[in-house]
Design a protein around this motif. Sequence first.
Motif, PDB file in Angstrom:
ATOM      1  N   ILE A   8       0.876  -1.180   0.000  1.00 13.52           N
ATOM      2  CA  ILE A   8       0.000   0.000   0.000  1.00 13.52           C
ATOM      3  C   ILE A   8       0.903   1.216   0.000  1.00 13.52           C
ATOM      4  CG2 ILE A   8      -1.606   1.388   1.381  1.00 13.52           C
ATOM      5  CD1 ILE A   8      -2.717  -1.278   2.505  1.00 13.52           C
ATOM      6  N   TRP A   9       0.595   2.177  -0.873  1.00 14.13           N
ATOM      7  CA  TRP A   9       1.304   3.453  -0.892  1.00 14.13           C
ATOM      8  C   TRP A   9       0.304   4.542  -0.535  1.00 14.13           C
ATOM      9  CZ3 TRP A   9       4.666   3.573  -6.016  1.00 14.13           C
ATOM     10  CH2 TRP A   9       5.587   2.508  -5.983  1.00 14.13           C
ATOM     11  N   ASN A  10       0.464   5.132   0.643  1.00  9.52           N
ATOM     12  CA  ASN A  10      -0.433   6.206   1.072  1.00  9.52           C
ATOM     13  C   ASN A  10       0.147   7.578   0.732  1.00  9.52           C
ATOM     14  OD1 ASN A  10      -1.198   4.303   3.985  1.00  9.52           O
ATOM     15  ND2 ASN A  10      -2.656   4.753   2.358  1.00  9.52           N
ATOM     16  N   THR A  11      -0.710   8.454   0.193  1.00  6.62           N
ATOM     17  CA  THR A  11      -0.280   9.830  -0.079  1.00  6.62           C
ATOM     18  C   THR A  11      -0.445  10.730   1.140  1.00  6.62           C
ATOM     19  OG1 THR A  11      -2.466  10.467  -0.927  1.00  6.62           O
ATOM     20  CG2 THR A  11      -0.847   9.638  -2.538  1.00  6.62           C
ATOM     21  N   ALA A  21       3.484   9.780   9.770  1.00  3.90           N
ATOM     22  CA  ALA A  21       3.613   8.353  10.081  1.00  3.90           C
ATOM     23  C   ALA A  21       2.730   7.941  11.257  1.00  3.90           C
ATOM     24  CB  ALA A  21       5.076   8.012  10.365  1.00  3.90           C
ATOM     25  N   ALA A  22       2.591   8.814  12.253  1.00  2.00           N
ATOM     26  CA  ALA A  22       1.796   8.474  13.435  1.00  2.00           C
ATOM     27  C   ALA A  22       0.306   8.356  13.107  1.00  2.00           C
ATOM     28  CB  ALA A  22       1.995   9.525  14.524  1.00  2.00           C
ATOM     29  N   ASP A  39       4.534   0.506   7.741  1.00  2.00           N
ATOM     30  CA  ASP A  39       5.776  -0.254   7.892  1.00  2.00           C
ATOM     31  C   ASP A  39       7.002   0.551   7.510  1.00  2.00           C
ATOM     32  OD1 ASP A  39       4.710  -2.982   8.529  1.00  2.00           O
ATOM     33  OD2 ASP A  39       3.724  -2.696   6.589  1.00  2.00           O
ATOM     34  N   GLN A  40       6.846   1.462   6.557  1.00  4.85           N
ATOM     35  CA  GLN A  40       7.982   2.244   6.053  1.00  4.85           C
ATOM     36  C   GLN A  40       7.539   3.677   5.822  1.00  4.85           C
ATOM     37  OE1 GLN A  40       9.649   0.725   2.392  1.00  4.85           O
ATOM     38  NE2 GLN A  40      11.066   2.437   2.135  1.00  4.85           N
ATOM     39  N   GLY A  68      -1.554  -9.353   3.858  1.00  7.14           N
ATOM     40  CA  GLY A  68      -0.206  -9.322   4.422  1.00  7.14           C
ATOM     41  C   GLY A  68       0.697  -8.296   3.766  1.00  7.14           C
ATOM     42  N   CYS A  69       0.113  -7.332   3.088  1.00 10.56           N
ATOM     43  CA  CYS A  69       0.900  -6.355   2.334  1.00 10.56           C
ATOM     44  C   CYS A  69       1.696  -5.424   3.250  1.00 10.56           C
ATOM     45  CB  CYS A  69      -0.014  -5.531   1.432  1.00 10.56           C
ATOM     46  SG  CYS A  69      -1.206  -4.511   2.329  1.00 10.56           S
TER      47      CYS A  69
END
Length: 256
Positions: A54-57, A85-86, A92-93, A75-76
């Motif tokens: 998953i790539w969140n903007t 990030a919080a 995860d990254q 499990g992505c």
Amino acid sequence: MGINIDIHQFACLNDNYGYLVHEPQSGETAAVDTPDAERYLEEARAKGWAITQIWNTHWHPDHAGGNLRLKEATGCRIIGPAGEAAKIPGIDQAVKGGDVVRLGEAAAAVIDVPGHTLGHIAFHFADQSAAFVGDSVFALGCGRVFEGTMEMMWNSLKRIKALPKETLLYCAHEYTASNARFAVTIQPENKALKEYVAWIEKRRSDNLPTVPALLERELATNPFLRADLPAMQLAMGHPGDPVGTFGEIRGRKDRF
């Protein structure tokens, strides 16, 4: 040219677009934002793709609200903006402008585009002339400045403006028709805009998307990207001041 990617776009929620980005050599697939987890799972199943990332903007619930459900189901790995990030469920990254994220053999540069939210990022696949821009910019529009300042948002739009003009902007919402109604009030004499509006009206009457948006066309028509033009600055009452001009346009849109 680098490795090919396949981009699958679909409508979800009220006016969001969902995106699955698939790199066929590795079989990896990224969900760009997660407005509706079940819809993403359905679309991935229909394509025969397994969601691996998953790539969140940014953190807003219509962009990260499906993270935990998708992670539970697949499990992505979740990649999101370091500045938020919080607030990113299951992250995860954490990444920021200048970083590169990989999807199998394909790579995307991370661009910082704060303003709508303080940590908003975009993902640019240079080889594929594609940028996933979330709510930073829309066809004929830009995101509301909820958390940042007008100067911050204008600087973010300048980063998008600097991308190659053939870049396709994969925006997160189908707001184009209402954005067009506003844009003509700012630029009533813009011939390119009039042609764009006619195209938009035809697309929407046929129930077709107006996204992705070609950056070259946006540069010629999107009032928010044109705040550095002297004629626009004069018309908005802020000669020589792109930030003031942008703020004037944004304020007018907020009241429109």
